[in-house]
Design a protein around this motif. Structure first.
Motif, mmCIF file in Angstrom:
data_model
loop_
_atom_site.group_PDB
_atom_site.id
_atom_site.type_symbol
_atom_site.label_atom_id
_atom_site.label_comp_id
_atom_site.label_asym_id
_atom_site.label_seq_id
_atom_site.Cartn_x
_atom_site.Cartn_y
_atom_site.Cartn_z
ATOM 1 N N VAL A 69 -7.229 8.919 5.087
ATOM 2 C CA VAL A 69 -6.375 9.435 4.012
ATOM 3 C C VAL A 69 -7.254 10.127 2.974
ATOM 4 O O VAL A 69 -8.251 9.571 2.530
ATOM 5 C CB VAL A 69 -5.571 8.283 3.356
ATOM 6 N N ASP A 70 -6.862 11.351 2.585
ATOM 7 C CA ASP A 70 -7.647 12.079 1.589
ATOM 8 C C ASP A 70 -7.385 11.539 0.180
ATOM 9 O O ASP A 70 -6.392 10.870 -0.066
ATOM 10 C CB ASP A 70 -7.395 13.589 1.658
ATOM 11 N N GLU A 71 -8.297 11.817 -0.707
ATOM 12 C CA GLU A 71 -8.250 11.289 -2.078
ATOM 13 C C GLU A 71 -6.969 11.697 -2.805
ATOM 14 O O GLU A 71 -6.414 10.924 -3.578
ATOM 15 C CB GLU A 71 -9.481 11.763 -2.857
ATOM 16 N N GLN A 72 -6.475 12.908 -2.551
ATOM 17 C CA GLN A 72 -5.272 13.387 -3.228
ATOM 18 C C GLN A 72 -4.014 12.644 -2.786
ATOM 19 O O GLN A 72 -3.063 12.538 -3.545
ATOM 20 C CB GLN A 72 -5.099 14.887 -2.998
ATOM 21 N N SER A 73 -3.995 12.121 -1.581
ATOM 22 C CA SER A 73 -2.825 11.415 -1.051
ATOM 23 C C SER A 73 -2.942 9.905 -1.173
ATOM 24 O O SER A 73 -1.963 9.187 -0.962
ATOM 25 C CB SER A 73 -2.615 11.772 0.421
ATOM 26 N N ARG A 74 -4.099 9.423 -1.513
ATOM 27 C CA ARG A 74 -4.389 7.984 -1.540
ATOM 28 C C ARG A 74 -3.355 7.184 -2.332
ATOM 29 O O ARG A 74 -2.901 6.125 -1.902
ATOM 30 C CB ARG A 74 -5.783 7.774 -2.099
ATOM 31 N N HIS A 75 -2.975 7.681 -3.509
ATOM 32 C CA HIS A 75 -2.036 6.950 -4.363
ATOM 33 C C HIS A 75 -0.691 6.699 -3.671
ATOM 34 O O HIS A 75 -0.049 5.690 -3.925
ATOM 35 C CB HIS A 75 -1.840 7.671 -5.704
ATOM 36 N N LEU A 76 -0.283 7.597 -2.790
ATOM 37 C CA LEU A 76 0.977 7.416 -2.066
ATOM 38 C C LEU A 76 0.902 6.207 -1.133
ATOM 39 O O LEU A 76 1.855 5.438 -1.014
ATOM 40 C CB LEU A 76 1.310 8.673 -1.265
ATOM 41 N N TYR A 77 -0.238 6.030 -0.496
ATOM 42 C CA TYR A 77 -0.429 4.917 0.424
ATOM 43 C C TYR A 77 -0.608 3.604 -0.322
ATOM 44 O O TYR A 77 -0.074 2.569 0.091
ATOM 45 C CB TYR A 77 -1.602 5.210 1.371
ATOM 46 N N VAL A 78 -1.311 3.660 -1.446
ATOM 47 C CA VAL A 78 -1.445 2.461 -2.281
ATOM 48 C C VAL A 78 -0.068 2.030 -2.765
ATOM 49 O O VAL A 78 0.268 0.847 -2.753
ATOM 50 C CB VAL A 78 -2.415 2.701 -3.460
ATOM 51 N N HIS A 79 0.749 2.984 -3.182
ATOM 52 C CA HIS A 79 2.102 2.669 -3.643
ATOM 53 C C HIS A 79 2.933 2.034 -2.522
ATOM 54 O O HIS A 79 3.619 1.033 -2.747
ATOM 55 C CB HIS A 79 2.801 3.924 -4.175
ATOM 56 N N ALA A 80 2.876 2.601 -1.331
ATOM 57 C CA ALA A 80 3.636 2.053 -0.195
ATOM 58 C C ALA A 80 3.196 0.621 0.106
ATOM 59 O O ALA A 80 4.039 -0.266 0.315
ATOM 60 C CB ALA A 80 3.454 2.934 1.040
ATOM 61 N N LEU A 81 1.903 0.364 0.094
ATOM 62 C CA LEU A 81 1.392 -0.972 0.386
ATOM 63 C C LEU A 81 1.696 -1.946 -0.748
ATOM 64 O O LEU A 81 1.977 -3.118 -0.511
ATOM 65 C CB LEU A 81 -0.100 -0.907 0.688
ATOM 66 N N THR A 82 1.681 -1.456 -1.985
ATOM 67 C CA THR A 82 2.072 -2.284 -3.125
ATOM 68 C C THR A 82 3.522 -2.723 -2.993
ATOM 69 O O THR A 82 3.864 -3.876 -3.250
ATOM 70 C CB THR A 82 1.869 -1.508 -4.453
ATOM 71 N N THR A 83 4.374 -1.799 -2.582
ATOM 72 C CA THR A 83 5.783 -2.114 -2.387
ATOM 73 C C THR A 83 5.956 -3.173 -1.300
ATOM 74 O O THR A 83 6.736 -4.116 -1.459
ATOM 75 C CB THR A 83 6.581 -0.840 -2.044
ATOM 76 N N LEU A 84 5.213 -3.038 -0.207
ATOM 77 C CA LEU A 84 5.283 -4.039 0.864
ATOM 78 C C LEU A 84 4.788 -5.402 0.377
ATOM 79 O O LEU A 84 5.366 -6.442 0.717
ATOM 80 C CB LEU A 84 4.482 -3.583 2.080
ATOM 81 N N ALA A 85 3.755 -5.405 -0.442
ATOM 82 C CA ALA A 85 3.245 -6.673 -0.983
ATOM 83 C C ALA A 85 4.250 -7.298 -1.954
ATOM 84 O O ALA A 85 4.467 -8.512 -1.926
ATOM 85 C CB ALA A 85 1.905 -6.447 -1.672
ATOM 86 N N SER A 86 4.895 -6.477 -2.779
ATOM 87 C CA SER A 86 5.843 -7.021 -3.756
ATOM 88 C C SER A 86 7.106 -7.558 -3.093
ATOM 89 O O SER A 86 7.809 -8.380 -3.672
ATOM 90 C CB SER A 86 6.191 -5.980 -4.818
ATOM 91 N N SER A 87 7.373 -7.134 -1.864
ATOM 92 C CA SER A 87 8.538 -7.658 -1.135
ATOM 93 C C SER A 87 8.134 -8.732 -0.121
ATOM 94 O O SER A 87 8.903 -9.063 0.775
ATOM 95 C CB SER A 87 9.293 -6.511 -0.449
ATOM 96 N N ASP A 88 6.911 -9.239 -0.248
ATOM 97 C CA ASP A 88 6.386 -10.309 0.617
ATOM 98 C C ASP A 88 6.227 -9.922 2.075
ATOM 99 O O ASP A 88 6.132 -10.792 2.940
ATOM 100 C CB ASP A 88 7.231 -11.588 0.518
ATOM 101 N N MET A 89 6.179 -8.646 2.374
ATOM 102 C CA MET A 89 5.879 -8.223 3.733
ATOM 103 C C MET A 89 4.376 -8.351 4.000
ATOM 104 O O MET A 89 3.967 -8.668 5.099
ATOM 105 C CB MET A 89 6.328 -6.773 3.973
ATOM 106 N N LEU A 90 3.582 -8.103 2.953
ATOM 107 C CA LEU A 90 2.130 -8.283 3.016
ATOM 108 C C LEU A 90 1.741 -9.419 2.098
ATOM 109 O O LEU A 90 2.327 -9.573 1.007
ATOM 110 C CB LEU A 90 1.393 -7.023 2.551
#
Length: 98
Positions: A69-90
């Motif tokens: 993942v390139d630096e410019q898109s990184r925040h999108l992936y962090v956001h997606a993973l944060t959402t999964l963590a906040s819903s107890d998927m991760l």
């Protein structure tokens, strides 16, 4: 939309919750949490790959880097993973299944 907690990316040891099943699909994947009965659709195959690779990496940042993942898109992936963590998927690797 929730912002990533400071350090979320670099906190060690993330994985799928033990009660979550990941089923690959043509569009990406389905995640189903048997404890909460939540269903999530992952429509981005890179996110699916990152989630599947989490046990192989010490941090989420390492998993994102390994996915190319390139630096410019990184925040999108962090956001997606944060959402999964906040819903107890991760969960953190040392966290017990509650």
């Amino acid at each position: 939309m929730t912002a990533a907690a400071p350090g979320f990316e670099t906190e060690p040891g993330w994985r799928l919750h033990p009660q979550v099943a990941l089923r690959p699909e043509t569009f990406g994947a389905l995640l189903y949490h048997f404890g909460t009965r939540k269903l999530s659709f992952l429509k981005n195959r890179t996110v699916v790959g990152i989630v599947q690779s989490l046990p192989e990496h010490s941090t989420i940042a390492d998993a994102i880097d390994a996915a190319g993942v390139d630096e410019q898109s990184r925040h999108l992936y962090v956001h997606a993973l944060t959402t999964l963590a906040s819903s107890d998927m991760l969960v953190r690797a040392g966290q017990s299944a509650a």
